[in-house]
Design a protein around this motif. Structure first.
Motif, short mmCIF file in Angstrom:
data_model
loop_
_atom_site.label_atom_id
_atom_site.label_comp_id
_atom_site.label_asym_id
_atom_site.label_seq_id
_atom_site.Cartn_x
_atom_site.Cartn_y
_atom_site.Cartn_z
N PHE A 126 0.84 -1.23 -0.04
CA PHE A 126 0.07 -0.15 0.20
C PHE A 126 0.67 1.42 0.07
CE2 PHE A 126 -1.94 3.37 2.41
CZ PHE A 126 -3.32 3.27 1.35
N GLN A 127 2.03 1.37 0.83
CA GLN A 127 2.65 2.49 0.85
C GLN A 127 3.58 2.64 -0.56
OE1 GLN A 127 5.31 1.10 4.04
NE2 GLN A 127 4.26 2.36 5.63
N GLN A 128 3.81 1.57 -1.20
CA GLN A 128 4.44 1.92 -2.69
C GLN A 128 3.42 2.37 -3.67
OE1 GLN A 128 6.20 -2.02 -4.04
NE2 GLN A 128 7.20 -0.90 -5.65
N ILE A 129 2.16 2.07 -3.42
CA ILE A 129 1.09 2.25 -4.35
C ILE A 129 1.03 4.03 -4.09
CG2 ILE A 129 -1.32 2.59 -4.98
CD1 ILE A 129 0.41 0.26 -6.06
N LYS A 130 0.86 4.28 -2.89
CA LYS A 130 0.68 5.66 -2.29
C LYS A 130 1.92 6.55 -2.61
CE LYS A 130 -1.72 8.28 0.41
NZ LYS A 130 -3.18 8.74 0.36
N TYR A 131 2.99 6.05 -2.72
CA TYR A 131 4.03 6.66 -3.11
C TYR A 131 4.21 7.14 -4.77
CZ TYR A 131 9.08 7.78 -4.16
OH TYR A 131 10.16 8.37 -4.61
N ILE A 132 3.78 6.14 -5.20
CA ILE A 132 3.81 6.30 -7.04
C ILE A 132 2.70 7.36 -7.12
CG2 ILE A 132 3.22 5.25 -9.18
CD1 ILE A 132 4.46 2.61 -7.97
N THR A 133 1.54 7.03 -6.66
CA THR A 133 0.42 8.07 -6.76
C THR A 133 0.70 9.52 -6.33
OG1 THR A 133 -1.25 6.38 -6.21
CG2 THR A 133 -1.86 8.63 -5.97
N SER A 134 1.53 9.61 -5.56
CA SER A 134 1.76 11.23 -4.98
C SER A 134 2.80 11.57 -6.23
CB SER A 134 2.52 11.16 -3.80
OG SER A 134 3.69 10.67 -3.76
N HIS A 135 3.75 10.94 -6.83
CA HIS A 135 4.72 11.27 -7.64
C HIS A 135 3.72 11.70 -9.07
CE1 HIS A 135 8.87 10.08 -6.82
NE2 HIS A 135 8.34 10.73 -5.73
N ILE A 136 2.78 10.80 -9.52
CA ILE A 136 1.79 11.00 -10.57
C ILE A 136 1.07 12.30 -10.49
CG2 ILE A 136 0.03 10.14 -11.98
CD1 ILE A 136 0.87 7.48 -11.35
N LYS A 137 0.71 12.63 -9.23
CA LYS A 137 -0.22 13.81 -9.20
C LYS A 137 0.71 15.05 -9.11
CE LYS A 137 -3.89 11.55 -6.49
NZ LYS A 137 -4.80 11.61 -5.18
N GLN A 138 1.93 14.96 -8.82
CA GLN A 138 2.71 16.13 -8.64
C GLN A 138 3.20 16.51 -9.98
OE1 GLN A 138 5.50 15.62 -5.68
NE2 GLN A 138 4.35 14.90 -4.00
N ALA A 139 3.34 15.79 -11.07
CA ALA A 139 3.97 15.95 -12.25
C ALA A 139 2.93 17.23 -13.09
CB ALA A 139 3.82 14.73 -13.24
N GLU A 140 3.72 17.93 -13.79
CA GLU A 140 3.03 19.07 -14.57
C GLU A 140 3.24 18.84 -15.98
OE1 GLU A 140 0.92 21.52 -13.40
OE2 GLU A 140 0.80 20.95 -11.53
N GLY A 141 2.43 18.99 -16.83
CA GLY A 141 2.60 18.78 -18.28
C GLY A 141 2.37 17.20 -18.61
N THR A 142 1.65 17.26 -19.79
CA THR A 142 1.47 15.87 -20.50
C THR A 142 2.45 14.95 -20.46
OG1 THR A 142 -0.51 16.93 -21.58
CG2 THR A 142 0.24 14.80 -22.20
N GLU A 143 3.68 15.49 -21.08
CA GLU A 143 4.77 14.46 -21.18
C GLU A 143 5.48 14.26 -19.79
OE1 GLU A 143 4.16 17.00 -23.12
OE2 GLU A 143 3.78 16.14 -25.18
N ALA A 144 5.60 15.12 -19.09
CA ALA A 144 6.04 15.20 -17.61
C ALA A 144 5.17 13.92 -16.98
CB ALA A 144 5.87 16.35 -16.96
N ILE A 145 3.96 14.11 -17.00
CA ILE A 145 3.14 13.24 -16.40
C ILE A 145 3.21 11.52 -16.98
CG2 ILE A 145 0.71 12.19 -15.69
CD1 ILE A 145 -0.07 15.42 -15.92
N ALA A 146 3.45 11.49 -18.14
CA ALA A 146 3.58 10.31 -19.00
C ALA A 146 5.05 9.47 -18.47
CB ALA A 146 3.59 10.46 -20.56
N GLN A 147 6.06 10.49 -18.53
CA GLN A 147 7.43 10.25 -18.12
C GLN A 147 7.46 9.54 -16.72
OE1 GLN A 147 9.80 9.79 -20.43
NE2 GLN A 147 10.75 8.40 -18.48
N VAL A 148 6.77 10.34 -15.88
CA VAL A 148 6.62 9.79 -14.39
C VAL A 148 6.16 8.32 -14.17
CG1 VAL A 148 5.64 9.86 -12.17
CG2 VAL A 148 6.82 12.07 -13.17
#
Length: 520
Positions: A144-166
């Motif tokens: 669960f902690q790993q999923i939470k960590y990945i989710t926070s990274h995705i939510k913080q990304a700005e820009g379509t390409e930046a989100i896709a790269q994360v």
């Protein structure tokens, strides 16, 4: 893989969405992959059809369990739990809800724990079962902690390409696949790789475009029925269902909802040409539309656990929400700016004596509102221009052509030379045209021009050779090259956005209102 560049010049966008590939009934292939087994039950929970590999997984002959009640092979507590959930789905009239289970299936002498997915349908119930994998390497909390960590990274990304790269980076770290691609579909269903994470020995596909025939319509449609597509081992031997015809429907079993569904041999050949043995893809669905895919590749067979696959489903949904949210934010900002410009133009339009002055020389003017290179007003025998435009005589000839060939609706094209070859002489000024009719019967228009924009499209392989048919016209093969192949798009402008066309049509109504007010 060595990249070779070939230049091809053409005008306009070619449609590579193959009708031939898109017509193959993938859901009626009547075969499954061997890493799991399939049961087909009638509504009384009697087994009516089974995959033949039950003899390999449980040492049970397929014919021996046909017509037997499911109760003969499940512990009573599990059976009651299944019946309870099935009755609940039916009572609430939930449509095609897949129910995850852990089932202990078999006889007293030989049983096994399976991870199961139950698909209730109108006339039957399909149960997919895979041998349960041990998940003791990760506790629930750490997972669960790993999923939470990945989710926070995705939510913080700005820009379509930046989100896709994360997303690509985090999926690769989480799953261990050799390469993870995030690619986005264009309006013609070609997919461009906008995010990539890979091992050093995997080929670089970032920025390359894949033709629509790589993911034909039938396959795209299935992503709305299946949360993912998994092929853990390309060289598998497909497993038949027994009996061949479904006794309930008296035809091949519809495997639309089944993750175990076998895939077309041409796709396995495609994987081989790509140098991969395992693949998994999950869709990115935004507001009910297939926006793109997260595609995972591995050089050797790979069996992600049910837990990992479920997490990938969840993360793909989170990624889709973040992508949709960002694009909505950008669109809202742009629309607010355009609305402000439009309101100012409307004020100018009704306070100045001549509408053409407001449109062409106001602050802002038509060029700024619609991101043009130039504009012209053809009205009452006069031609007024601003910015880069064709010569006046050419504009008059274009107006005559529009009068003969277009209706009284707004005319829009981003490749005018294709429709009107005479315009090639001024492609630098007017490869794109948005023509707003004022009085089309008299050849009176507001013309919005965009000049030619040369675009180099980097394809993964030659898209014109994506399918190689055998002489019989029935059998075919996928391409065997994914090397860089470049096409130069000529005689086209930047495309017109829907909101720009809508603004132009609203502008037309205001101009006509202004003219009527002046005349009457």
């Amino acid at each position: 893989m060595e990249n070779k560049t070939t230049a091809l010049q053409y005008s306009g966008e070619k449609n590579y969405d193959s009708d031939f590939c898109g017509s193959i009934p993938l859901h009626q292939i009547n075969l499954i992959q061997p890493h799991g087994l399939l049961l087909v039950l009638d509504k009384s929970l009697h087994i009516r059809q089974v995959s033949e590999n039950i003899s390999d997984l449980l040492d049970l002959a397929p014919e021996a369990i046909l017509e037997q009640p499911l109760a003969s092979f499940l512990p009573e507590t599990e059976l009651k739990d299944l019946q309870l959930k099935l009755s609940r789905e039916q009572r609430l009239e939930l449509e095609q809800v897949d129910i995850p289970f852990s089932l202990t299936f078999g006889t007293e002498d030989n049983s096994q724990v399976f991870t199961a997915t139950v698909h209730p349908e109108a006339d039957q119930i399909l149960i997919e079962m895979e041998p349960a994998q041990r998940e003791n390497d990760k506790s629930f909390l750490s997972f669960f902690q790993q999923i939470k960590y990945i989710t926070s990274h995705i939510k913080q990304a700005e820009g379509t390409e930046a989100i896709a790269q994360v997303v690509a980076d985090e999926f690769k770290q989480f799953t261990g696949f050799d390469r993870v691609l995030v690619y986005r579909f264009d309006p013609l269903w070609n997919g461009t790789v906008i995010g990539q994470a890979k091992t050093e020995d995997m080929s670089d596909l970032l920025g390359l475009r894949f033709p629509a025939s790589d993911v034909p319509k039938q396959a795209r449609d299935l992503y709305f029925k299946n949360p993912y597509r998994l092929i853990p081992a390309r060289d598998y031997e497909p497993v038949r269902l027994y009996p061949i015809l479904n006794p309930i429907t008296r035809r091949f079993t519809d495997l639309t909802s089944c993750n175990l569904r076998s895939v077309a041999s041409v796709h396995l050949e495609y994987m081989g040409n790509m140098g991969i043995s395992a693949s998994m893809s999950v869709p990115l669905i935004l507001e009910g539309k297939l926006w793109g895919l997260i595609s995972c590749h591995h050089k050797t067979p790979k069996y992600p656990s049910y837990q990992e696959r479920t997490a990938m489903e969840l993360l793909s949904t989170i990624a889709a929400v973040r992508l949709g949210s960002y694009e909505k934010e950008q669109l809202a900002t742009m629309q607010a700016h355009k609305r402000g410009q439009y309101a100012t133009m409307m004020e100018q339009l009704f306070t100045q004596d001549f509408f053409s002055e407001a449109l062409l020389h106001g602050k802002p003017n038509l060029v700024e509102l619609l991101s043009l290179d130039g504009a012209a007003v053809v009205y009452e025998g006069n031609v007024q221009t601003v910015g880069k435009t064709p010569p006046v005589q050419k504009i008059k000839e274009l107006a005559s052509w529009l009068r003969r060939n277009s209706s009284d609706k707004t005319y829009v094209t981003n490749s005018l030379p294709q429709a009107y070859p005479n315009s090639k002489d001024y492609k630098d000024e007017a490869s794109g045209l948005l023509a707003i009719p004022i009085n089309p019967d008299q050849g009176e228009y507001i013309m919005c021009f965009r000049g030619e924009v040369l675009q180099t499209v980097n394809w993964s392989g030659n898209p014109d050779q994506a399918i190689r048919k055998e002489p019989d016209g029935k059998s075919y093969h996928p391409r065997n090259s994914f090397a860089l192949y470049q096409q130069t798009v000529q005689l086209t402008s930047l495309p017109w956005r829907q909101e720009e066309v809508e603004a132009a049509e609203a502008l037309r109504s205001a101009v006509l209102s202004k003219i009527i007010r002046e005349k009457y």
